[in-house]
Scaffold this motif. Structure first.
Motif, PDB file in Angstrom:
ATOM      1  N   MET A 141      -5.174   8.914 -10.818  1.00  0.00           N
ATOM      2  CA  MET A 141      -6.493   8.510 -10.346  1.00  0.00           C
ATOM      3  C   MET A 141      -6.750   7.026 -10.606  1.00  0.00           C
ATOM      4  O   MET A 141      -7.368   6.335  -9.784  1.00  0.00           O
ATOM      5  N   ILE A 142      -6.275   6.514 -11.723  1.00  0.00           N
ATOM      6  CA  ILE A 142      -6.458   5.091 -12.035  1.00  0.00           C
ATOM      7  C   ILE A 142      -5.763   4.220 -10.994  1.00  0.00           C
ATOM      8  O   ILE A 142      -6.334   3.252 -10.475  1.00  0.00           O
ATOM      9  N   VAL A 143      -4.509   4.557 -10.665  1.00  0.00           N
ATOM     10  CA  VAL A 143      -3.755   3.776  -9.678  1.00  0.00           C
ATOM     11  C   VAL A 143      -4.426   3.849  -8.309  1.00  0.00           C
ATOM     12  O   VAL A 143      -4.574   2.838  -7.606  1.00  0.00           O
ATOM     13  N   LEU A 144      -4.847   5.048  -7.905  1.00  0.00           N
ATOM     14  CA  LEU A 144      -5.447   5.229  -6.586  1.00  0.00           C
ATOM     15  C   LEU A 144      -6.752   4.448  -6.456  1.00  0.00           C
ATOM     16  O   LEU A 144      -6.975   3.740  -5.466  1.00  0.00           O
ATOM     17  N   VAL A 145      -7.617   4.548  -7.431  1.00  0.00           N
ATOM     18  CA  VAL A 145      -8.937   3.919  -7.344  1.00  0.00           C
ATOM     19  C   VAL A 145      -8.844   2.393  -7.389  1.00  0.00           C
ATOM     20  O   VAL A 145      -9.528   1.698  -6.629  1.00  0.00           O
ATOM     21  N   LYS A 180      -9.595   6.310   2.414  1.00  0.00           N
ATOM     22  CA  LYS A 180      -9.472   6.279   0.953  1.00  0.00           C
ATOM     23  C   LYS A 180     -10.475   7.191   0.246  1.00  0.00           C
ATOM     24  O   LYS A 180     -10.090   7.873  -0.716  1.00  0.00           O
ATOM     25  N   PRO A 181     -11.750   7.245   0.657  1.00  0.00           N
ATOM     26  CA  PRO A 181     -12.673   8.146  -0.059  1.00  0.00           C
ATOM     27  C   PRO A 181     -12.202   9.602  -0.057  1.00  0.00           C
ATOM     28  O   PRO A 181     -12.319  10.295  -1.075  1.00  0.00           O
ATOM     29  N   LEU A 182     -11.651  10.050   1.076  1.00  0.00           N
ATOM     30  CA  LEU A 182     -11.126  11.413   1.120  1.00  0.00           C
ATOM     31  C   LEU A 182      -9.910  11.573   0.217  1.00  0.00           C
ATOM     32  O   LEU A 182      -9.736  12.602  -0.434  1.00  0.00           O
ATOM     33  N   ALA A 183      -9.063  10.544   0.171  1.00  0.00           N
ATOM     34  CA  ALA A 183      -7.890  10.609  -0.707  1.00  0.00           C
ATOM     35  C   ALA A 183      -8.327  10.696  -2.169  1.00  0.00           C
ATOM     36  O   ALA A 183      -7.765  11.474  -2.953  1.00  0.00           O
ATOM     37  N   VAL A 184      -9.334   9.924  -2.539  1.00  0.00           N
ATOM     38  CA  VAL A 184      -9.846   9.954  -3.918  1.00  0.00           C
ATOM     39  C   VAL A 184     -10.417  11.336  -4.237  1.00  0.00           C
ATOM     40  O   VAL A 184     -10.172  11.894  -5.322  1.00  0.00           O
ATOM     41  N   LEU A 185     -11.185  11.905  -3.300  1.00  0.00           N
ATOM     42  CA  LEU A 185     -11.734  13.249  -3.507  1.00  0.00           C
ATOM     43  C   LEU A 185     -10.630  14.276  -3.686  1.00  0.00           C
ATOM     44  O   LEU A 185     -10.682  15.111  -4.598  1.00  0.00           O
ATOM     45  N   THR A 241       0.829  -1.215   0.000  1.00  0.00           N
ATOM     46  CA  THR A 241       0.000   0.000   0.000  1.00  0.00           C
ATOM     47  C   THR A 241       0.859   1.259   0.000  1.00  0.00           C
ATOM     48  O   THR A 241       0.528   2.251  -0.654  1.00  0.00           O
ATOM     49  N   VAL A 242       1.975   1.236   0.733  1.00  0.00           N
ATOM     50  CA  VAL A 242       2.872   2.391   0.766  1.00  0.00           C
ATOM     51  C   VAL A 242       3.483   2.618  -0.614  1.00  0.00           C
ATOM     52  O   VAL A 242       3.593   3.764  -1.080  1.00  0.00           O
ATOM     53  N   TRP A 243       3.876   1.529  -1.270  1.00  0.00           N
ATOM     54  CA  TRP A 243       4.434   1.650  -2.628  1.00  0.00           C
ATOM     55  C   TRP A 243       3.397   2.252  -3.590  1.00  0.00           C
ATOM     56  O   TRP A 243       3.718   3.128  -4.396  1.00  0.00           O
ATOM     57  N   MET A 244       2.146   1.769  -3.514  1.00  0.00           N
ATOM     58  CA  MET A 244       1.100   2.269  -4.402  1.00  0.00           C
ATOM     59  C   MET A 244       0.821   3.748  -4.142  1.00  0.00           C
ATOM     60  O   MET A 244       0.648   4.530  -5.080  1.00  0.00           O
ATOM     61  N   VAL A 260       1.148   6.905  -6.652  1.00  0.00           N
ATOM     62  CA  VAL A 260       0.090   7.915  -6.798  1.00  0.00           C
ATOM     63  C   VAL A 260       0.672   9.316  -6.608  1.00  0.00           C
ATOM     64  O   VAL A 260       0.428  10.232  -7.404  1.00  0.00           O
ATOM     65  N   SER A 261       1.455   9.480  -5.535  1.00  0.00           N
ATOM     66  CA  SER A 261       2.078  10.780  -5.275  1.00  0.00           C
ATOM     67  C   SER A 261       3.011  11.185  -6.407  1.00  0.00           C
ATOM     68  O   SER A 261       3.060  12.354  -6.799  1.00  0.00           O
ATOM     69  N   MET A 262       3.768  10.214  -6.923  1.00  0.00           N
ATOM     70  CA  MET A 262       4.712  10.497  -7.999  1.00  0.00           C
ATOM     71  C   MET A 262       3.995  11.016  -9.245  1.00  0.00           C
ATOM     72  O   MET A 262       4.392  12.030  -9.835  1.00  0.00           O
TER      73      MET A 262
END
Length: 405
Positions: free
Chosen positions: A192-196, A87-92, A21-24, A28-30
């Motif tokens: 967004m694709i990676v995060l979702v 996660k919902p807040l991160a997606v928003l 999860t940290v890698w993903m 996302v951050s990258m």
């Protein structure tokens, strides 16, 4: 075959690996940082050259953007603890950042740029706290510094790639800044694709019932957390926006097309140090590493203040990047270590709120100094403030303060 006492002992000593999860979240951050830096590397030049905006206004816009983000970060942190969802807040948050990429290339006036920056910063504010809470929730305490350092390092890989893409696009597109802004929407969409689809909500964040959290608890943080927030505030006041580095690059001899190289240099130094420094902090603590961080910042300011050549500017930028690499991941790990599990979101929210107000003050002050006393003035004042922060940190360490190590 039964394990020997020696093998059992070795197994106990084996450090856990960094969770997927940290890698993903790092990826996302990258991707979002690639998009952000493609815009941020050119936006100060576009404001100053294309729209005729002063350094004072640029400083205020940068500071206001951070203030907006920090208000969102605090509310996001409280809501993370209240709802036990991250996660919902991160997606928003990441979604708002991605949508803002469609406004920048269409903006023709200052107020439209401010609108796009505000949307981007609200998104950044919303996503930062739940993202950090997820990292804290999935990372065992013995590798927490490494986990925060890895996410920061991957983020800075984006900070390296984004300006590099901006330089290449400026060359290929004959200096067409608005077309580069359009291209910045591509990595934001991939983010967004990676995060979702690839980041899961950690079960650890939902261990408590929502009714167990009270809003008043958000400010009832322990002394150790407030000590970290106080130290970070002094550091943030001494370190203003990177927009002033970009403006300084022009004075040092960079042409507008090559100004984004300054961010590449900054993020190379930052990215190469954040992860190993995070790992080292898990072994030796944070206090000594923070002293090194502030020493780098104290040296960076006068170097940049008097940089009249590209070589002097590059040296100052490297020192600035080393400062960030030695401090950014550490501050997040220190907050996580000092905070009870049920208040981690609030702690990160308050941390970001307080330091964001400080950044607003610092950026506005830097813009005013640049405008009224010349480009070297903000860096000279920054040298004095970073020296104060260095003395403060050293005194805290000597007196065995509650700052976690």
């Amino acid at each position: 075959m039964a394990s020997t006492p020696s093998s059992q002992h070795d197994h106990k000593l084996k450090r856990p690996s960094i969770p997927a999860t940290v890698w993903m979240l790092g990826i996302v951050s990258m991707l979002m940082d690639i998009s952000s830096e493609m815009i941020n590397a050119l936006l100060p030049l576009y404001l100053a050259g294309g729209l005729g905006v002063s350094a004072l206004a640029i400083g205020f816009i940068e500071g206001l953007s951070v203030a907006i983000a920090t208000a969102a970060k605090f509310l996001s942190g409280v809501f993370t603890d209240l709802s036990r969802r991250a996660k919902p807040l991160a997606v928003l948050g990441y979604g708002l950042g991605a949508l803002s990429r469609l406004i920048f290339p269409l903006a023709a006036t200052l107020d439209q740029i401010v609108l796009a920056k505000a949307m981007d910063r609200v998104g950044k504010g919303i996503r930062g706290t739940p993202r950090d809470a997820i990292v804290a929730a999935v990372s065992p305490p013995e590798i927490r510094g490494a986990s925060f350092g890895l996410r920061k390092s991957l983020d800075t890989v984006g900070g390296f790639i984004g300006p590099l893409v901006a330089v290449g696009a400026m060359i290929l597109l004959a200096g067409d800044v608005l077309s580069v802004f359009w291209l910045a929407a591509i990595p934001a969409a991939l983010c967004m694709i990676v995060l979702v689809f690839f980041v899961r909500e950690p079960a650890g964040i939902r261990m408590m019932k929502p009714s167990d959290f009270r809003l008043a608890d958000a400010f009832r943080l322990n002394r150790a957390v407030w000590a970290v927030i106080g130290l970070a505030s002094v550091i943030m006041l001494a370190r203003f926006s990177e927009a002033f580095l970009l403006l300084k690059a022009l004075e040092a001899g960079f042409t507008p097309t090559w100004v984004p190289l300054s961010l590449i240099i900054l993020h190379v130094a930052y990215g190469l140090t954040a992860f190993p420094v995070g790992m080292l902090s898990d072994r030796i603590g944070t206090a000594g590493l923070l002293l090194f961080s502030l020493a780098f910042l104290t040296a960076a300011h006068p170097t940049l203040a008097f940089a009249a050549t590209t070589s002097g500017f590059v040296l100052g930028t490297v020192l600035w990047g080393l400062h960030m690499g030695f401090s950014q991941g550490l501050l997040g790990a220190m907050i996580a270590s000092a905070t009870p599990d049920h208040l981690k979101g609030s702690a990160f929210g308050v941390f970001n709120l307080v330091t964001g107000v400080v950044v607003l003050i610092g950026n506005t002050l830097a813009g005013w100094l640049w405008h009224s006393a010349g480009s070297g003035a903000p860096f000279i004042v920054g040298a004095g403030l970073s020296t104060i922060a260095l003395v403060f940190c050293a005194a805290r360490r000597y007196r065995s303060s509650p700052i976690p190590s």
